[in-house]
Design a protein around this motif. Structure first.
Motif, mmCIF file in Angstrom:
data_model
loop_
_atom_site.group_PDB
_atom_site.id
_atom_site.type_symbol
_atom_site.label_atom_id
_atom_site.label_comp_id
_atom_site.label_asym_id
_atom_site.label_seq_id
_atom_site.Cartn_x
_atom_site.Cartn_y
_atom_site.Cartn_z
ATOM 1 N N GLY A 1 -43.381 -7.216 -4.533
ATOM 2 C CA GLY A 1 -44.085 -8.255 -3.792
ATOM 3 C C GLY A 1 -45.394 -8.665 -4.435
ATOM 4 O O GLY A 1 -46.457 -8.442 -3.882
ATOM 5 N N ALA A 2 -45.318 -9.289 -5.609
ATOM 6 C CA ALA A 2 -46.531 -9.719 -6.313
ATOM 7 C C ALA A 2 -46.745 -11.208 -6.118
ATOM 8 O O ALA A 2 -45.792 -11.955 -5.913
ATOM 9 C CB ALA A 2 -46.411 -9.407 -7.801
ATOM 10 N N VAL A 3 -48.008 -11.640 -6.156
ATOM 11 C CA VAL A 3 -48.281 -13.069 -6.165
ATOM 12 C C VAL A 3 -48.726 -13.530 -7.547
ATOM 13 O O VAL A 3 -48.768 -14.711 -7.833
ATOM 14 C CB VAL A 3 -49.340 -13.479 -5.123
ATOM 15 N N GLY A 4 -49.042 -12.569 -8.407
ATOM 16 C CA GLY A 4 -49.412 -12.906 -9.773
ATOM 17 C C GLY A 4 -50.767 -13.562 -9.883
ATOM 18 O O GLY A 4 -51.476 -13.731 -8.889
ATOM 19 N N THR A 5 -51.132 -13.904 -11.112
ATOM 20 C CA THR A 5 -52.400 -14.581 -11.360
ATOM 21 C C THR A 5 -52.112 -15.806 -12.228
ATOM 22 O O THR A 5 -52.429 -15.820 -13.411
ATOM 23 C CB THR A 5 -53.379 -13.652 -12.088
ATOM 24 N N PRO A 6 -51.496 -16.847 -11.628
ATOM 25 C CA PRO A 6 -51.091 -18.006 -12.430
ATOM 26 C C PRO A 6 -52.279 -18.698 -13.105
ATOM 27 O O PRO A 6 -52.109 -19.282 -14.179
ATOM 28 C CB PRO A 6 -50.407 -18.928 -11.425
ATOM 29 N N GLY A 7 -53.464 -18.606 -12.492
ATOM 30 C CA GLY A 7 -54.642 -19.227 -13.092
ATOM 31 C C GLY A 7 -54.984 -18.588 -14.427
ATOM 32 O O GLY A 7 -55.184 -19.279 -15.439
ATOM 33 N N ASP A 8 -55.034 -17.248 -14.418
ATOM 34 C CA ASP A 8 -55.328 -16.533 -15.669
ATOM 35 C C ASP A 8 -54.286 -16.845 -16.724
ATOM 36 O O ASP A 8 -54.611 -17.093 -17.893
ATOM 37 C CB ASP A 8 -55.338 -15.020 -15.411
#
Ligand code: ZN
Lengths: 155, 367
Positions: free
Chosen positions: B242-249
């Protein structure tokens, strides 16, 4: 730091014995009084208590009955809300598997460990080739969803 | 003929008593009417508060039950502590650079919890750690609702402030709805089922199928595909945990070596009451929820390099967003998938490089 948290959470759980828990017994005490009062009215109405005024007797009986019915209604409503709150949430989640070779599709209940684009069961249609290590013949999970579609009706 | 008399109209003892009672009731209502109303409203709030407490307890009990199979007693104690965990946001009197500070703090908090869970149960794989974190967050949210409502309940009781009580009672139905949603989320979180919020991630996962998967930054994966002469990057959080990740990075890093012509984002969005679940809204801008740090980074990249940001929202309610993905949402995913492919070809021309980000919690969705 951790011990600080522990003491904090202990204090919070001590706070939880708030007067809230007294509310439910009091509620039922009131309901009990109401039942008693209604019963007295009802008995008075039925026996007539020495008067021959049928209208007054009727009114006594009606008031008593209304009291009884409304008390039982309140108890029932309380029971229902408790059941609704505590009942097992029966949710049927389905897993859709597809074979990448013969596009056979199967739907079955969700099992722990399933995930979309993970491997499912073996394809029942495709022949098992010799020397198979297992993965090649297994279907791919393409969707996992809640049966019934919506769960909004309660609001 | 005698007209029938009603209770209190005949001059019997009972009638007299009833008359006195009416007058007494009138006086009571005149002098203590507001007090009585306050009592009634407070009782409603008490009832809701009790329900919130039961929900919180049930959630904690359920979580502990689920964690029993790992046979570690410490995890229970950690959960109890986690419920009181605080993350202090940075000072924003001088707002310049506050996003980076917030980003740092949030990542530290996440690392801390992740590290602690891994320390207690060392043989747990990454996706299970993330699912446990999600499970903890549901209990955290329920505990938070309970504590805040209790705070205002006690406060309004102490001050017997009618206004405070009315305000509290007015927002209670919405609070209860949200709390119920979190309670419903437990099942999905505990068994790793895809939730409605994963709609954006699922669209990306479908588009990524067959491509070579690369990891980038914290919890993100991407792949590059060639569709009708366009080089398309597809990115999502790394599943099936259940990750949301760091799409910005990830976008910042990728845009160092690639010059994107446009960015498409797909995310689950909260619908307004009355809107259809699974319907799609197209728009412009960085379509991503959360605390805003990732949104900031994406907007920074897009603005600096003048990349247009296009987006698509798959609509659903809060409850649908955090409980197992419904069929309606799944239909929305299918529709968004087709529409996105169409839009990419329409808006870009051959030889362009395009970024597609599927935003959302990728629980139960691999790539
Ligand atoms: Zn097959």
């Amino acid at each position: 730091m951790v011990t600080l948290w522990a003491s904090l959470s202990r204090r919070v759980s001590a706070l939880e014995k708030s007067p809230v828990s007294l509310l439910v017994p009091f509620y039922f005490f009131l309901l009990g009084l109401l039942i008693l009062f209604s019963l007295i009215l009802l008995v008075q109405g039925v026996t007539g208590t020495g008067r021959n005024d049928s209208v007054t007797n009727m009114l006594f009986i009606m008031t008593g009955l209304t009291g009884l019915v409304s008390t039982f209604y309140m108890i029932r409503r309380y029971q229902l809300s408790m059941q609704k709150m505590l009942k097992e949430r029966k949710i049927v989640v389905l897993t859709v598997e597809e074979c990448s070779k013969c596009s056979y599709k199967a739907v079955r209940p969700f099992r722990e460990g399933d995930y979309v684009y993970g491997y499912g069961e073996e394809c029942p249609r495709c022949p098992k080739s010799l020397g198979d290590t297992g993965v090649e013949n297994r279907m791919v999970i393409t969707a996992i969803y809640l049966e019934g579609g919506r769960q909004e009706e309660r609001y | 003929m005698q007209t029938p008399l009603f209770l209190g109209q005949d001059n019997t003892d009972i009638g007299y008593i009833i008359n006195v009672l009416y007058i007494a009731m009138f006086l009571v209502l005149v002098f203590w009417g507001e007090k009585i109303q306050t009592r009634i409203r407070l009782r409603d709030i008490e009832y809701a508060l009790e329900r919130l407490r039961l929900m919180r307890d049930e959630s904690v009990k359920f979580t502990k039950e689920k964690l029993k199979k790992y046979g570690r007693e410490e995890i229970n104690r950690f959960l109890d502590n986690y419920l009181e965990f605080v993350t202090i946001p940075p000072v924003d009197m001088d707002p310049a650079g506050v996003v980076w500070k917030l980003d740092h703090i949030v990542k530290t908090a996440e690392d801390r919890v992740r590290g602690e869970i891994k320390q207690i149960i060392p043989d747990l794989d990454e996706s299970h750690v993330l699912n446990i974190m999600n499970l903890f967050e549901a209990s955290y949210a329920l505990n938070y609702y309970y504590k805040v409502v209790r705070h205002y309940y006690i406060l309004s009781k102490k001050t017997s402030s009618y206004i405070l009580i009315i305000q509290l009672q007015a927002i209670l139905p919405q609070v209860m709805m949200e709390a119920e949603a979190y309670l419903g989320a437990l099942q999905a979180f505990s068994s790793g089922q895809p939730i409605g919020d994963g709609a954006g991630a699922l669209v990306a996962a479908r588009l990524m199928r067959g491509g070579e998967i690369f990891d980038i930054e914290r919890d993100n994966v991407y792949t590059v595909k060639n569709i009708q002469g366009r080089r398309i990057y597809f990115m999502k959080a790394k599943g099936p945990g259940g990750a949301v990740g760091t799409p910005g990075d990830a976008l910042m890093k990728l845009s160092e070596k690639e010059s994107f012509k446009m960015i498409f984002m797909v995310d689950a969005g909260l619908k307004l009451e009355g809107e259809k679940t699974g319907s799609i809204a197209e728009g412009v801008g960085a379509i991503i929820g959360g605390i805003g740090t990732e949104k900031y980074k994406i907007e920074e990249v897009a603005t600096k390099k003048a990349i247009p940001l296009y987006g698509m929202i798959i609509k659903m309610s809060l409850k649908e967003a955090i409980t197992p993905m419904t069929k309606d949402v799944l239909n929305g995913v299918e529709e968004a998938h087709q529409l996105l492919l169409k839009r990419i070809v329409e808006k870009s021309s051959e030889g362009d490089t395009v970024m597609v980000i599927g935003v959302g919690n990728t629980m139960g969705i691999a790539q």
